[in-house]
Design an enzyme around this catalytic site. Structure first.
Site, PDB file in Angstrom:
ATOM      1  N   GLY A  10      58.226  64.791  -2.702  1.00 36.10           N
ATOM      2  CA  GLY A  10      57.242  64.345  -3.522  1.00 36.10           C
ATOM      3  C   GLY A  10      55.650  64.332  -3.109  1.00 36.10           C
ATOM      4  N   GLN A  11      54.685  63.960  -4.036  1.00 33.05           N
ATOM      5  CA  GLN A  11      53.540  64.082  -3.705  1.00 33.05           C
ATOM      6  C   GLN A  11      52.944  63.673  -2.573  1.00 33.05           C
ATOM      7  OE1 GLN A  11      50.761  64.453  -7.503  1.00 33.05           O
ATOM      8  NE2 GLN A  11      52.453  63.088  -8.117  1.00 33.05           N
ATOM      9  N   ASP A  32      70.085  59.414   0.482  1.00 29.43           N
ATOM     10  CA  ASP A  32      70.257  59.442  -1.037  1.00 29.43           C
ATOM     11  C   ASP A  32      69.823  58.025  -1.393  1.00 29.43           C
ATOM     12  OD1 ASP A  32      70.342  59.645  -3.658  1.00 29.43           O
ATOM     13  OD2 ASP A  32      72.266  60.730  -3.607  1.00 29.43           O
ATOM     14  N   ALA A  56      60.895  57.816  -4.905  1.00 35.71           N
ATOM     15  CA  ALA A  56      61.021  56.963  -5.894  1.00 35.71           C
ATOM     16  C   ALA A  56      61.562  57.520  -7.155  1.00 35.71           C
ATOM     17  CB  ALA A  56      59.834  56.420  -6.430  1.00 35.71           C
ATOM     18  N   THR A  97      53.492  50.433  -8.483  1.00 33.71           N
ATOM     19  CA  THR A  97      52.527  51.176  -9.655  1.00 33.71           C
ATOM     20  C   THR A  97      52.046  50.100 -10.527  1.00 33.71           C
ATOM     21  OG1 THR A  97      53.258  52.438 -11.682  1.00 33.71           O
ATOM     22  CG2 THR A  97      54.926  51.228 -10.802  1.00 33.71           C
ATOM     23  N   ASP A  98      50.937  50.557 -11.223  1.00 33.57           N
ATOM     24  CA  ASP A  98      50.430  49.848 -12.398  1.00 33.57           C
ATOM     25  C   ASP A  98      51.243  49.551 -13.427  1.00 33.57           C
ATOM     26  OD1 ASP A  98      49.288  51.867 -14.621  1.00 33.57           O
ATOM     27  OD2 ASP A  98      49.690  52.808 -12.663  1.00 33.57           O
ATOM     28  N   TYR A 121      61.110  51.651 -16.501  1.00 33.77           N
ATOM     29  CA  TYR A 121      60.383  52.316 -15.205  1.00 33.77           C
ATOM     30  C   TYR A 121      59.716  51.121 -14.476  1.00 33.77           C
ATOM     31  CZ  TYR A 121      57.245  54.333 -11.928  1.00 33.77           C
ATOM     32  OH  TYR A 121      56.448  54.825 -10.826  1.00 33.77           O
ATOM     33  N   LYS A 125      60.361  49.286 -10.945  1.00 32.81           N
ATOM     34  CA  LYS A 125      59.638  49.149  -9.800  1.00 32.81           C
ATOM     35  C   LYS A 125      59.319  47.668  -9.427  1.00 32.81           C
ATOM     36  CE  LYS A 125      57.550  51.863  -7.930  1.00 32.81           C
ATOM     37  NZ  LYS A 125      57.854  52.843  -6.642  1.00 32.81           N
ATOM     38  N   TRP A 146      48.342  56.643 -11.752  1.00 28.67           N
ATOM     39  CA  TRP A 146      47.965  58.228 -11.794  1.00 28.67           C
ATOM     40  C   TRP A 146      47.957  59.233 -10.665  1.00 28.67           C
ATOM     41  CZ3 TRP A 146      43.645  57.883 -16.319  1.00 28.67           C
ATOM     42  CH2 TRP A 146      43.848  56.895 -17.107  1.00 28.67           C
TER      43      TRP A 146
END
Length: 281
Positions: A10-11, A32, A56, A97-98, A121, A125, A146
């Site tokens: 992931g990023q 996993d 995530a 997350t927002d 989603y 979260k 973002w």
């Protein structure tokens, strides 16, 4: 400091590997997230000073039709990790997350603002946040927005690809938030983890890039940075329907995080410059 990180590709996980190459990284093969008990067992099996969950379910629209799976990955797995970390007495750091908010108004959301997710989603979260808090251990829930980088699928890479192919693009202009470089999130997590292993309190915090902008405004900045002539046309969200409803207001009040850990909001324009440079080299 010995770090155990859930996530490899992931990023944020990719950026963590740059600044913390000696950490242990667990991909899907090792742990996993569809199997929360395996995630808990991985925490128990490794000797770490802090645990970071950088993995995530991020497919926002797909979560609308696969909500049970999204809840397992985003809700049950982090809760199991946090319980295992609490049992070992080590801090657990988790990215949220927002999307846990309803996106109403035009003021930045504070960490203590009432939640109200608009879709599956966001609900998944939020369930993860609640599970992490319920675990009772030292924890940091870091809500961001973002996320962009030179890795994976994200808005910057999409705009660069389309900007090279087309003369103009229609981009939503009534959703406003803070683009956040994954590199900045990774650095913030490592800094916070070090502080928490030294006894600093965690809690629920916000961390997003500055200044706030719209998707259309961000797209124009991307084109300018990359030297692309593609014209950006502002459109309302109503003209770009998606399976999952997006929040119009994704502004986050990050002042408490800056006060607690000395980390200011990153300037996404600097992050964008680095991303474009990496992608064009």
């Amino acid at each position: 400091m010995k770090l155990l990180v859930f996530g490899k590709t992931g990023q944020v996980a990719r950026e963590l590997q740059r600044i913390a190459p000696n950490a242990i990284y667990l991909g899907r093969e090792e742990a996993d997230l569809m199997d929360p008990s395996a995630c808990a067992a991985a925490v128990a099996a490794h000797d770490a000073d802090a645990v970071i969950n950088a993995a995530a379910w991020t497919a926002v629209d797909k979560a609308e039709t696969e909500e049970a799976a999204a809840f397992t990955v985003n809700g049950d797995a982090p809760a199991a990790m946090a319980l295992a970390a609490a049992a070992k007495g080590v801090p657990f750091l988790h990215i949220s997350t927002d999307y846990v908010f309803d996106g109403a108004g035009d003021q930045p959301f504070r960490p203590d603002h009432p939640t109200g997710p608009l879709g599956a989603y966001g609900r998944s979260k939020l369930a993860g946040e609640e599970g992490v808090r319920a675990a009772g251990g030292a924890h940091l829930i870091l809500r961001t927005s973002w996320v962009v980088s030179a890795h994976g699928a994200n808005f910057v890479k999409t705009m660069l690809r389309l900007g090279r192919e087309r003369e103009s693009l229609n981009v939503v202009a009534d959703q406003v938030g803070g683009p956040t470089p994954a590199a900045a999130i990774a650095q913030a997590l490592v800094t916070a983890a070090k502080a928490m292993t030294g006894g600093a309190p965690g809690g629920t915090h916000h961390f997003s890039g500055a200044p706030d902008t719209s998707w259309a405004g961000f797209a124009r900045a991307i084109m300018a940075e990359a030297g692309l002539a593609c014209r950006i046309n502002d459109i309302p969200t109503s003209e770009y329907p998606t399976p999952a409803k997006r929040p119009l207001n994704s502004r986050l009040d990050c002042s408490a995080f800056t006060t607690a850990f000395g980390i200011p909001r990153p300037d996404w324009r600097d992050g964008l410059r680095a991303i474009v440079k990496e992608l064009t080299q």
